[in-house]
Scaffold this active site. Structure first.
Site, short mmCIF file in Angstrom:
data_model
loop_
_atom_site.label_atom_id
_atom_site.label_comp_id
_atom_site.label_asym_id
_atom_site.label_seq_id
_atom_site.Cartn_x
_atom_site.Cartn_y
_atom_site.Cartn_z
N LYS A 94 145.16 76.89 41.86
CA LYS A 94 143.78 76.42 42.54
C LYS A 94 142.85 76.36 41.09
CE LYS A 94 144.25 79.10 46.63
NZ LYS A 94 144.09 80.41 47.50
N GLN A 140 141.03 86.12 47.19
CA GLN A 140 142.68 85.40 47.36
C GLN A 140 143.27 86.74 48.04
OE1 GLN A 140 144.52 82.85 46.34
NE2 GLN A 140 145.93 83.77 47.69
N ASP A 144 137.10 79.36 52.38
CA ASP A 144 138.36 79.27 53.13
C ASP A 144 137.81 79.25 54.60
OD1 ASP A 144 140.58 79.70 51.64
OD2 ASP A 144 140.02 81.90 51.31
#
Ligand code: NAP
Length: 280
Positions: free
Chosen positions: A52, A96, A119
């Site tokens: 990422k 994460q 997200d």
């Protein structure tokens, strides 16, 4: 059969995003920033975060990774998120997953400002998506949606069968396809006769976590099949779809790897830019 080349489509999307970052920089004299919080040293999480970060740098985003040991207190993480919420140079925040057991995942998700929730997991974004309002959309289903639209721009009246009802994949996927006027069936582990449900689908999205669950004779001729699964087996990584069988029947199919995975990361960058644009 069309092999849906997620790697190539994601690279094209990243190219577009790179140009957009440049034009935003000219317009606002600042660039979108993505901050990733990584807790512990689980190998897969470390790899995902590195990917990422690399992708964010490549399109010209400002990116930062904040690392904590596995033993970090929940309060420390929540305080850091609150600090990032206030930081104007941070457009998007991603913590994460999975998290260590002593940290409440939902508390973490709800502490991230909805406008910085790249997200799309915050209940406000989940609600906005299901109400048809503007929201951050979870990266993997967004990537699947973009792949489906590449193959079939008009989804009006198509029958879509989603396998898996997770908050991460199946549920947001359902909302995205409903918005496109598909008739959506969402299936799960308690669904009776999954095969006959799948056979009705013009579109099938498999997000289960069972290697090669979807067989050739489960798929209608000319269906579009999106394989979200990532399953480690003795023979390497395989998806939830029996590729060899289904590729003989379907109109279009994503490979694993090289299908949905690269789109997930590209969509994270897209979401970061969208968060920046909404806040400016
Ligand atoms: P998850 O949270 O474990 O959800 C799996 C879903 O599959 C659940 O809804 C479950 O039903 C359903 N299911 C389990 N067994 C089934 C069966 N026999 N028949 C029909 N449905 C069944 O998984 P997830 O997080 O959504 O991930 C799914 C897969 O996608 C995994 O392989 C994961 O590694 C992969 N993934 C890939 C990406 C990517 O970027 N490519 C991103 C995220 C995840 P119940 O609700 O009834 O338990």
């Amino acid at each position: 059969m069309i092999l849906i080349d997620g790697k190539k489509i994601a690279a094209e999307l990243r190219e577009e995003l790179k140009k957009e970052v440049l034009s935003l920089k000219t317009k606002h004299n600042k660039i979108p920033g993505l901050t990733v919080v990584l807790i512990g040293d689980m190998a897969p999480s470390q790899i995902y975060v590195r990917m990422k970060e690399k992708a964010a740098n490549e399109v010209g985003l400002k990116s930062e990774v904040i690392k904590y040991p596995e033993s970090v207190e929940e309060k420390t993480v929540l305080d850091k998120i609150k600090e990032l919420n206030k930081d104007h140079s941070v457009s998007g925040i991603l913590v994460q997953l999975p998290l260590p057991k002593h940290i409440d995942k939902q508390k973490v998700i709800e502490t991230i400002l909805p406008s910085k929730d790249v997200d799309g997991f915050h209940p406000m974004n989940v609600g906005n998506l299901s109400s048809g309002y503007d929201s951050s959309i979870p990266c993997t289903p967004l990537g699947c949606y973009l792949l489906i639209k590449k193959i079939e721009p008009n989804l009006n009246g198509k029958k879509a069968v989603i396998i898996g009802r997770s908050n991460l994949n199946g549920k947001p996927m359902t909302q995205l396809l409903l918005k496109e006027n598909c008739t959506v069936t969402i299936t799960h582990s308690k669904t009776k006769d999954l095969k006959s449900e799948c056979l009705k689908g013009d579109i099938i999205v498999a997000a289960v976590g069972i290697p090669k669950l979807v067989k050739g004779d489960w798929v209608k001729k000319d269906a579009i099949v999106i394989d979200v699964g990532i399953n480690k087996t003795e023979n390497g990584i395989v998806g939830d779809v029996a590729f060899d069988e289904v590729s003989k029947i379907a109109k279009a199919l994503t490979p694993v790897p090289g299908g949905v995975g690269p789109m997930t990361i590209a969509c994270l960058l897209k979401n970061t830019i969208e968060c920046f644009k909404r806040s400016n």
